[in-house]
Design an enzyme around this catalytic site. Structure first.
Site, PDB file in Angstrom:
ATOM      1  N   ASP A  77      46.658  48.522  51.216  1.00  5.38           N
ATOM      2  CA  ASP A  77      45.473  49.535  50.201  1.00  5.38           C
ATOM      3  C   ASP A  77      44.939  50.184  51.427  1.00  5.38           C
ATOM      4  O   ASP A  77      44.170  50.972  51.005  1.00  5.38           O
ATOM      5  CB  ASP A  77      44.836  48.505  49.812  1.00  5.38           C
ATOM      6  CG  ASP A  77      45.362  48.630  48.119  1.00  5.38           C
ATOM      7  OD1 ASP A  77      45.980  49.521  47.776  1.00  5.38           O
ATOM      8  OD2 ASP A  77      45.030  47.855  47.267  1.00  5.38           O
ATOM      9  N   GLN A 104      45.055  43.394  43.569  1.00  2.00           N
ATOM     10  CA  GLN A 104      44.841  44.302  42.471  1.00  2.00           C
ATOM     11  C   GLN A 104      43.579  44.237  42.177  1.00  2.00           C
ATOM     12  O   GLN A 104      43.056  43.081  41.523  1.00  2.00           O
ATOM     13  CB  GLN A 104      45.882  44.325  41.264  1.00  2.00           C
ATOM     14  CG  GLN A 104      45.670  45.262  40.263  1.00  2.00           C
ATOM     15  CD  GLN A 104      45.883  46.518  40.573  1.00  2.00           C
ATOM     16  OE1 GLN A 104      47.054  46.929  41.298  1.00  2.00           O
ATOM     17  NE2 GLN A 104      44.845  47.551  40.067  1.00  2.00           N
ATOM     18  N   LYS A 147      53.642  49.878  39.779  1.00  2.00           N
ATOM     19  CA  LYS A 147      53.751  50.188  41.146  1.00  2.00           C
ATOM     20  C   LYS A 147      55.089  49.096  41.536  1.00  2.00           C
ATOM     21  O   LYS A 147      55.792  49.548  42.512  1.00  2.00           O
ATOM     22  CB  LYS A 147      52.456  49.358  41.931  1.00  2.00           C
ATOM     23  CG  LYS A 147      51.384  50.041  41.953  1.00  2.00           C
ATOM     24  CD  LYS A 147      50.056  49.506  42.396  1.00  2.00           C
ATOM     25  CE  LYS A 147      48.654  50.236  42.228  1.00  2.00           C
ATOM     26  NZ  LYS A 147      47.549  49.548  42.446  1.00  2.00           N
TER      27      LYS A 147
END
Ligand code: NDP
Length: 283
Positions: free
Chosen positions: A119, A96, A52
């Site tokens: 997200d 994460q 990422k």
């Protein structure tokens, strides 16, 4: 022979759109920055975060990873979420997942400012999606929709069947499919006679997390099949929830693993980050 839903090409398109938007924002003096909260040293999480970071750099998004030991107190993470919400230099951020045992992700995710929730997984972001308000969309479900649309697959009025009802994939995906005017059925581990239900699908999307569970008997002739599953093979390489070789001859379109939904998920995170930077904080 099925046509391939090529996630690499569609993701490259998204990345190039994001890169020009980032450049436009930079010209106006708006920096785009993505922060990541990484706890512990789970190898898959470390690899995902590294990719990422690489993706961000490629499109001109600055990235910063906040690393913590697995035994970090929950309060320390909560404090960082609070600071990141307030920090005007941070366009968007995410935690994460999964977090190491002993840490509860939900209170942390719930306290992320929806305007920075890249997200798209906080209860407020998901609630906004359900009632049709603008929000940052969860990356994998949005990636699936974009993969279909960018290949010209029309969803309106079609029978869509989703296998899986997780908060991460299945549930938000069902909402996005409704938004596209599909008729949606969601299957899960208690669904009786799964093949009978999935065979009705014009568009079958599988996110069950069970290696190669979907075979020819689950797929109607001419269906569009999207495989969200990712499993590492012992001998190396990746495989999905769908037995590709068996299903491909029956399908009109099929997404491969790797090279299908995976690259789209990563690209949609960049899309959300630049969207968050463009829109700015709520207040
Ligand atoms: P979860 O394990 O959270 O959810 C799986 C869902 O599938 C559950 O709702 C479960 O039902 C259902 N299910 C399990 N077995 C069956 C079965 N035999 N028949 C019908 N339904 C079943 O997984 P996730 O949603 O997080 O992920 C799904 C897959 O997608 C995984 O392989 C994951 O690695 C992959 N993934 C891929 C991403 C990408 O970028 N390509 C991103 C995110 C995930 P129940 O609710 O009843 O238990």
């Amino acid at each position: 022979m099925a046509k391939i839903l090529d996630g690499k090409t569609a993701a490259a398109e998204v990345r190039s759109e994001v890169a020009s938007e980032v450049a436009g924002l930079l010209e106006r003096g708006v920096l785009v920055r993505l922060d990541v909260i990484l706890v512990g040293e789970d190898p898959a999480s470390v690899t995902y975060v590294a990719s990422k970071e690489r993706d961000s750099q490629e499109v001109g998004i600055e990235s910063k990873v906040h690393r913590f030991a697995a035994d970090v107190p929950q309060e320390e993470l909560a404090a960082l979420v609070g600071r990141s919400n307030e920090d005007t230099a941070v366009s968007g951020f995410f935690i994460q997942l999964p977090l190491p045992e002993g840490l509860d992700p939900m209170p942390l995710i719930s306290s992320i400012d929806p305007a920075k929730d890249v997200d798209g997984l906080s209860p407020e972001s998901v609630g906004r999606l359900v009632v049709g308000l603008p929000s940052l969309l969860p990356c994998t479900p949005h990636g699936v929709i974009q993969l279909l649309k960018r290949n010209g697959v029309d969803l309106s009025g079609r029978e869509a069947v989703v296998v899986g009802r997780s908060n991460l994939v299945g549930k938000p995906l069902a909402q996005l499919l409704l938004r596209e005017n599909a008729t949606v059925t969601v299957c899960h581990s208690r669904t009786q006679d799964l093949p009978e239900v999935t065979r009705r699908a014009d568009v079958l999307i599988v996110a069950a997390g069970k290696r190669e569970m979907i075979g020819a008997e689950h797929v109607g002739e001419g269906a569009v099949v999207v495989d969200v599953g990712i499993h590492r093979k012992e001998e190396g390489g990746l495989v999905g929830d769908v037995r590709f070789d068996e299903v491909e001859p029956r399908a009109a379109w099929i997404s491969p693993v790797p090279g299908g939904v995976g690259p789209m998920t990563r690209a949609m995170l960049l899309h959300n980050t630049v969207t968050a930077a463009r829109i700015g904080p709520k207040s």
